[in-house]
Motif scaffolding. Structure first.
Motif, PDB file in Angstrom:
ATOM      1  N   SER A  15       0.813  -1.219   0.000  1.00  0.00           N
ATOM      2  CA  SER A  15       0.000   0.000   0.000  1.00  0.00           C
ATOM      3  C   SER A  15       0.848   1.270   0.000  1.00  0.00           C
ATOM      4  O   SER A  15       0.309   2.371  -0.107  1.00  0.00           O
ATOM      5  CB  SER A  15      -0.929   0.006   1.227  1.00  0.00           C
ATOM      6  N   ARG A  16       2.165   1.106   0.117  1.00  0.00           N
ATOM      7  CA  ARG A  16       3.041   2.289   0.194  1.00  0.00           C
ATOM      8  C   ARG A  16       3.284   2.887  -1.186  1.00  0.00           C
ATOM      9  O   ARG A  16       4.384   2.794  -1.750  1.00  0.00           O
ATOM     10  CB  ARG A  16       4.354   1.926   0.871  1.00  0.00           C
ATOM     11  N   THR A  17       2.272   3.472  -1.748  1.00  0.00           N
ATOM     12  CA  THR A  17       2.406   4.081  -3.077  1.00  0.00           C
ATOM     13  C   THR A  17       3.341   5.284  -3.048  1.00  0.00           C
ATOM     14  O   THR A  17       3.879   5.672  -4.081  1.00  0.00           O
ATOM     15  CB  THR A  17       1.025   4.511  -3.609  1.00  0.00           C
ATOM     16  N   ASP A  18       3.565   5.832  -1.855  1.00  0.00           N
ATOM     17  CA  ASP A  18       4.493   6.964  -1.761  1.00  0.00           C
ATOM     18  C   ASP A  18       5.910   6.528  -2.127  1.00  0.00           C
ATOM     19  O   ASP A  18       6.656   7.274  -2.778  1.00  0.00           O
ATOM     20  CB  ASP A  18       4.470   7.558  -0.341  1.00  0.00           C
ATOM     21  N   LEU A  19       6.256   5.313  -1.726  1.00  0.00           N
ATOM     22  CA  LEU A  19       7.597   4.817  -2.056  1.00  0.00           C
ATOM     23  C   LEU A  19       7.709   4.509  -3.558  1.00  0.00           C
ATOM     24  O   LEU A  19       8.754   4.734  -4.173  1.00  0.00           O
ATOM     25  CB  LEU A  19       7.916   3.570  -1.229  1.00  0.00           C
ATOM     26  N   VAL A  20       6.637   4.004  -4.114  1.00  0.00           N
ATOM     27  CA  VAL A  20       6.617   3.761  -5.565  1.00  0.00           C
ATOM     28  C   VAL A  20       6.777   5.088  -6.304  1.00  0.00           C
ATOM     29  O   VAL A  20       7.563   5.199  -7.258  1.00  0.00           O
ATOM     30  CB  VAL A  20       5.309   3.069  -5.977  1.00  0.00           C
ATOM     31  N   ASP A  21       6.052   6.080  -5.859  1.00  0.00           N
ATOM     32  CA  ASP A  21       6.149   7.389  -6.511  1.00  0.00           C
ATOM     33  C   ASP A  21       7.554   7.962  -6.402  1.00  0.00           C
ATOM     34  O   ASP A  21       8.079   8.553  -7.354  1.00  0.00           O
ATOM     35  CB  ASP A  21       5.150   8.361  -5.880  1.00  0.00           C
ATOM     36  N   GLY A  47      17.235   6.521 -10.249  1.00  0.00           N
ATOM     37  CA  GLY A  47      18.684   6.377 -10.093  1.00  0.00           C
ATOM     38  C   GLY A  47      19.188   6.695  -8.695  1.00  0.00           C
ATOM     39  O   GLY A  47      20.367   6.510  -8.406  1.00  0.00           O
ATOM     40  N   GLY A  48      18.304   7.182  -7.818  1.00  0.00           N
ATOM     41  CA  GLY A  48      18.697   7.491  -6.462  1.00  0.00           C
ATOM     42  C   GLY A  48      19.505   8.765  -6.367  1.00  0.00           C
ATOM     43  O   GLY A  48      19.713   9.448  -7.382  1.00  0.00           O
ATOM     44  N   PRO A  49      19.956   9.147  -5.188  1.00  0.00           N
ATOM     45  CA  PRO A  49      19.825   8.389  -3.937  1.00  0.00           C
ATOM     46  C   PRO A  49      18.389   8.335  -3.431  1.00  0.00           C
ATOM     47  O   PRO A  49      17.587   9.217  -3.742  1.00  0.00           O
ATOM     48  CB  PRO A  49      20.736   9.153  -2.967  1.00  0.00           C
ATOM     49  N   HIS A  50      18.101   7.264  -2.663  1.00  0.00           N
ATOM     50  CA  HIS A  50      16.754   7.023  -2.196  1.00  0.00           C
ATOM     51  C   HIS A  50      16.642   7.306  -0.699  1.00  0.00           C
ATOM     52  O   HIS A  50      17.640   7.294   0.026  1.00  0.00           O
ATOM     53  CB  HIS A  50      16.366   5.559  -2.441  1.00  0.00           C
ATOM     54  N   SER A  51      15.389   7.508  -0.267  1.00  0.00           N
ATOM     55  CA  SER A  51      15.141   7.666   1.172  1.00  0.00           C
ATOM     56  C   SER A  51      15.454   6.337   1.865  1.00  0.00           C
ATOM     57  O   SER A  51      15.458   5.272   1.226  1.00  0.00           O
ATOM     58  CB  SER A  51      13.679   8.021   1.402  1.00  0.00           C
ATOM     59  N   PRO A  52      15.721   6.375   3.180  1.00  0.00           N
ATOM     60  CA  PRO A  52      16.079   5.130   3.887  1.00  0.00           C
ATOM     61  C   PRO A  52      15.054   4.016   3.696  1.00  0.00           C
ATOM     62  O   PRO A  52      15.422   2.850   3.525  1.00  0.00           O
ATOM     63  CB  PRO A  52      16.162   5.579   5.351  1.00  0.00           C
ATOM     64  N   GLU A  53      13.782   4.338   3.683  1.00  0.00           N
ATOM     65  CA  GLU A  53      12.789   3.266   3.537  1.00  0.00           C
ATOM     66  C   GLU A  53      12.744   2.740   2.103  1.00  0.00           C
ATOM     67  O   GLU A  53      12.561   1.551   1.882  1.00  0.00           O
ATOM     68  CB  GLU A  53      11.402   3.723   3.972  1.00  0.00           C
ATOM     69  N   LEU A  54      12.926   3.630   1.125  1.00  0.00           N
ATOM     70  CA  LEU A  54      12.960   3.146  -0.257  1.00  0.00           C
ATOM     71  C   LEU A  54      14.198   2.269  -0.482  1.00  0.00           C
ATOM     72  O   LEU A  54      14.146   1.324  -1.272  1.00  0.00           O
ATOM     73  CB  LEU A  54      12.926   4.323  -1.242  1.00  0.00           C
ATOM     74  N   VAL A  55      15.293   2.567   0.192  1.00  0.00           N
ATOM     75  CA  VAL A  55      16.479   1.695   0.096  1.00  0.00           C
ATOM     76  C   VAL A  55      16.115   0.272   0.526  1.00  0.00           C
ATOM     77  O   VAL A  55      16.533  -0.709  -0.104  1.00  0.00           O
ATOM     78  CB  VAL A  55      17.634   2.257   0.952  1.00  0.00           C
ATOM     79  N   LEU A  56      15.308   0.162   1.575  1.00  0.00           N
ATOM     80  CA  LEU A  56      14.890  -1.173   2.018  1.00  0.00           C
ATOM     81  C   LEU A  56      14.062  -1.874   0.939  1.00  0.00           C
ATOM     82  O   LEU A  56      14.231  -3.074   0.702  1.00  0.00           O
ATOM     83  CB  LEU A  56      14.073  -1.069   3.314  1.00  0.00           C
ATOM     84  N   VAL A  57      13.196  -1.107   0.293  1.00  0.00           N
ATOM     85  CA  VAL A  57      12.378  -1.689  -0.778  1.00  0.00           C
ATOM     86  C   VAL A  57      13.270  -2.144  -1.936  1.00  0.00           C
ATOM     87  O   VAL A  57      13.148  -3.263  -2.448  1.00  0.00           O
ATOM     88  CB  VAL A  57      11.327  -0.669  -1.267  1.00  0.00           C
TER      89      VAL A  57
END
Lengths: 729, 99
Positions: free
Chosen positions: B7-13, B20-30
């Protein structure tokens, strides 16, 4: 995808010598060949730096193409012999350690001819059980199976026998009893349909086969170890010894010995692994030379490959006046293109330039046809990327016969110890990803751009000739990643820099692993990844000694010869997502190193740009360590900063993992750019980063990485000796 | 092991806007979760023209087997291809399409 491949017999051709090229097409019946001098092989369009020079040569032009097949998979062969041909009753027996008993039919020992329907074979059948198969020479085959699958990676004594008097065939598999398991023995006896000798060579670990071009080959390979096979002239328990092979004799060669009365010696094909623990390995000894009786096993793999054995399509007679350098035959067939790379060096004992570029051909071999994107689940998180394959990778996935690299695992999960150059190598060429050879062409392109004359010499030359190869040169320049060194190579390099020689270590993660070359089997390296280090697979415990030399394998650091004691620095960390940059240190203002920073500002950031992670310090980086032997008078003239959270301390630097091992948090993740003089008037300069060379082309080669590199080369080529400073060491 | 909340569409967005990053810490986990899946049947890219063309592909489960190339999934931009890989692996791992 790929429609043409090739390889050559010699990577280091002497001007005036010859190189033979072997080509195969995969569909097309014509192809175009052209000789080129490789200047920069990076063909990323955005970089705009690819450069090659076409060279007139008789081989240039159109050629007829055809498919040249490869007989991959290792096995042993004993030539045809009356002692085997004349058997009427027999027993064949061996200790085996199957590693993929469920993969399908695989021969343990075969003396077989399909065309005559004659002979015998002891094999693992399609149910994973031991089977003896006979044929009567008139079209009838019979077999008997234990019906009980063999356990994976367990030792069994297996036997199959035929008694002509009773026309019975029997098989038996007996496991070595383990205290924690209940592996059971199994046997069976049936009435046979008759037996006629094959009148053929005897093979271990394969059946005979024929390639599409009519050449003899192998099929249905056994994965695993075979120890002490023997052949008797009667059915169990009767019979005399016909042959009793001792695989502990001849380790380091392709020969194995029969200790029986008929001396039915044989040879291995495609480099199965030897010096391997046998069924009776006690654990009391780790060195196969000290207890050969416990190292009587050969480990066969169905994807081993030494020499592809292709026929020569054309021979290039290297003109005596051809400039030393990196060259390639460019092959084009329909919409595909392939390069076969080789190097041209001056005649032995001569030079045509004051600077030598030492091509890391042993390292190129170690990486040849690497499959880690297919074999290693965590390669994406190691490299911080989304797997992006080349057309060549797709071809390698679909063509196992092209063999593996020392980074890969065999189909049975065991680590690959050998990598050969006598086969098509798809990633040692221009227009491939910028790693190993093609990354080194950033240095060649830079030398050309600066008008710096250079010769090219290779690792194999250094192995063969030692310091005498280097001594004619004022300075030697390494590639980006001179990772693998044999003992003679390291001895030769050390001897050179102990004298007046000057070494520019233009990379990172260099001088790391001991490997071996062999005069008996040229064109292949052996590696045992003992203990620890940056590696994708473990080494088998108890098998840490190289079979080609008998030396203990592994990291030079673990052998008491760390890279820091040779070039001042050794690997500290790896990170592939982004790179850092260098800041000058107090040491950089020493008059001893004024020449390095000529034209560089006092506070100037060095290398905050580049084609590899946007910085000159990255990928794999090195640092000083007095405990590891960094010379006491070494100047750390610049140190890197700006490394990422994915730049992690390498395994050999970690005693105990912790939560601050990355480039953001760790105080030890950095590249140390170093300089030191040697007592013989020479000097060593180390950039300590693989990414350094990828910064050279920035701004059309006009940048401070290029300037620092050029300053060092210029001074190192001057005759004036370096003076060793007063030291407190 | 970290499990992706579909349901975390924010991370998909976030990924789609900056693959290409860098990504937020939670997106790194994804991203790491999508990278550590088994190699067999993993969606990947194949570069067919250096710096110009990439094709979606799938690694087979057997050595020596043919690679599956999705001829209709050809990209002239690398990160468009990466986005397709992200979506395919997201579906594999979470069982749900990217919304």
């Amino acid at each position: 995808m790929k429609k043409i491949l090739g390889y050559c017999d010699n990577w280091s051709a002497i001007a005036g010598g010859t190189v033979q090229f072997k080509i195969s097409t995969y569909g097309p019946d014509r192809y175009e060949a052209a000789l080129v001098r490789v200047i920069c092989g990076d063909n990323e369009p955005e970089h705009g730096i690819f450069k090659e020079e076409e060279i007139d040569a008789p081989l240039n032009g159109e050629h007829a193409g055809r498919l040249q097949p490869i007989d991959a998979g290792s096995y042993g062969v004993v030539p045809q012999s009356p002692a085997i041909d004349n058997l009427t009753s027999f027993t064949i027996q061996a200790w085996i350690f199957p590693t993929t008993p469920e993969k399908g039919e695989q021969a343990i020992v075969s003396n077989w001819r399909d065309d005559l329907a004659a002979g015998f074979a002891l094999l693992i059948d399609d149910k994973g059980a031991l089977t003896l198969r006979l044929a009567d020479g008139e079209g009838k085959t019979s077999s008997v199976s234990t019906g009980k699958p063999l356990a994976e990676r367990r030792w069994y004594l297996v036997s199959g026998s035929y008694d002509a008097a009773t026309n019975e065939i029997a098989v038996c598999q007996k496991p070595i009893v383990e205290t924690l398991e209940r592996l059971e023995a199994a046997d069976n006896t049936e009435t046979a349909g008759g037996f006629a000798s094959a009148g053929a060579p005897l093979m271990f670990a394969a059946f005979p086969a024929v390639l599409s071009n009519g050449k003899s080959a192998s099929a249905k390979h056994f994965n695993g170890k075979i120890d002490r096979p023997q052949l008797l002239s009667g059915a169990i328990p009767a019979g005399d010894i016909v042959a009793a092979w001792d695989f502990a004799q001849g380790i380091g060669s392709d020969k194995f010995h029969d200790t029986g009365p008929n001396q039915l010696h044989g040879n291995t094909v495609n480099l199965p692994s030897r010096g391997c623990k046998g069924h009776n390995w006690s654990g009391n000894e780790q060195n196969w030379q000290h207890a050969p009786q416990e190292y009587g096993a050969i480990h066969f793999h169905d994807d081993d490959l030494y020499d592809a054995g292709w026929e020569t399509d054309f021979t290039y007679h290297v003109p005596k006046d051809l400039k030393s350098g990196a060259y390639a035959i460019r092959l084009r067939a329909e919409d595909d293109e392939t390069y076969v790379t080789f190097f041209v060096r001056p005649a032995k004992g001569t030079k045509t330039a004051k600077l030598a570029f030492l091509a890391s051909t042993v390292t190129y071999m170690a990486y040849s046809n690497y499959h880690w994107l297919f074999h290693q689940r965590f390669s994406e998180t190691t490299e911080t990327l989304w797997t992006t394959l080349e057309k060549a990778d797709v071809f390698l996935q679909e063509h196992n016969e092209l063999g593996l690299s020392t980074y890969d695992t065999h189909s049975d999960g065991s680590g690959v110890r050998f990598a050969s150059r006598l086969r098509p190598i798809l990633n040692m060429a221009p227009k491939t990803p910028c790693w190993s050879f093609n990354a080194d062409t950033h240095i060649l392109g830079w030398l050309e751009s600066q008008g710096i004359e250079y010769d090219v010499i290779t690792d194999e030359d250094l192995h063969d000739e030692g310091a005498s190869l280097l001594e004619p040169y004022s300075a030697v320049l390494t590639g980006t990643h001179p990772e693998y060194y044999t003992t003679p190579m390291l001895d030769g390099l050390r001897h050179y820099i102990n004298g007046p020689g000057r070494l520019i270590y233009m990379g990172g993660n260099g001088f790391i692993w001991r490997c071996a070359l062999s005069d008996q089997m040229p064109g292949v390296i052996e590696l045992r990844r003992s203990e620890d280090g940056i590696r994708y697979r473990d080494e088998e415990p108890g098998e840490y000694y190289l079979e080609l030399t008998g030396e203990y394998g592994g990291l030079w650091r673990r052998l008491g010869m760390p890279p820091q004691s040779v070039v001042g620095v050794g690997t500290i960390a790896c990170g592939f997502d982004s790179s850092g940059y260098y800041q000058r240190t107090e040491d950089s203002f020493s008059p001893r190193v004024d020449f390095i920073f000529d034209g560089i500002g006092k506070d100037e950031v060095i290398g905050d740009f580049g084609l590899l992670g946007d910085g000159a310090s990255g990928s794999e980086i090195d640092a000083t360590d007095p405990m590891m032997g960094t010379p006491v008078h070494t100047l750390i003239v610049a140190r890197s900063e700006g490394h990422s959270a994915n730049t992690l301390i390498c395994p050999d630097e970690i005693g105990f993992h912790h939560a601050a091992m990355d480039g953001v948090q760790s105080p030890i993740v950095r590249a140390d750019m170093t300089f030191f003089e040697t007592p013989g008037g020479g000097a060593v300069f180390s950039v300590s980063s693989i990414a350094w060379a990828a910064s050279l082309p920035h701004n059309n080669y006009d940048n401070n990485v290029s300037r620092v590199s050029g300053n060092v080369v210029q001074r190192f080529l001057e005759e004036q000796p370096f003076a060793l400073p007063e030291t407190t060491g | 092991m970290y499990e992706i909340d579909p349901s975390r569409t924010d991370l998909v967005d976030e990924f789609r806007s900056n693959p290409g990053g860098p990504h937020s810490p939670e997106l790194v986990l994804v991203v790491n979760r999508l990278r550590v899946m088994p190699v067999a049947d993993k969606h990947v890219l194949v570069c067919t023209k250096r710096g110009k063309e990439w094709v979606l592909a799938k690694i087979p489960s057997e050595r020596g087997a043919k690679m599956e190339l999705f001829e209709g999934q050809v990209f002239d931009d690398y990160y468009k291809g990466v986005w397709e890989v992200f979506k395919r692996r997201w579906k594999t791992v979470t069982g749900r399409d990217v919304q």
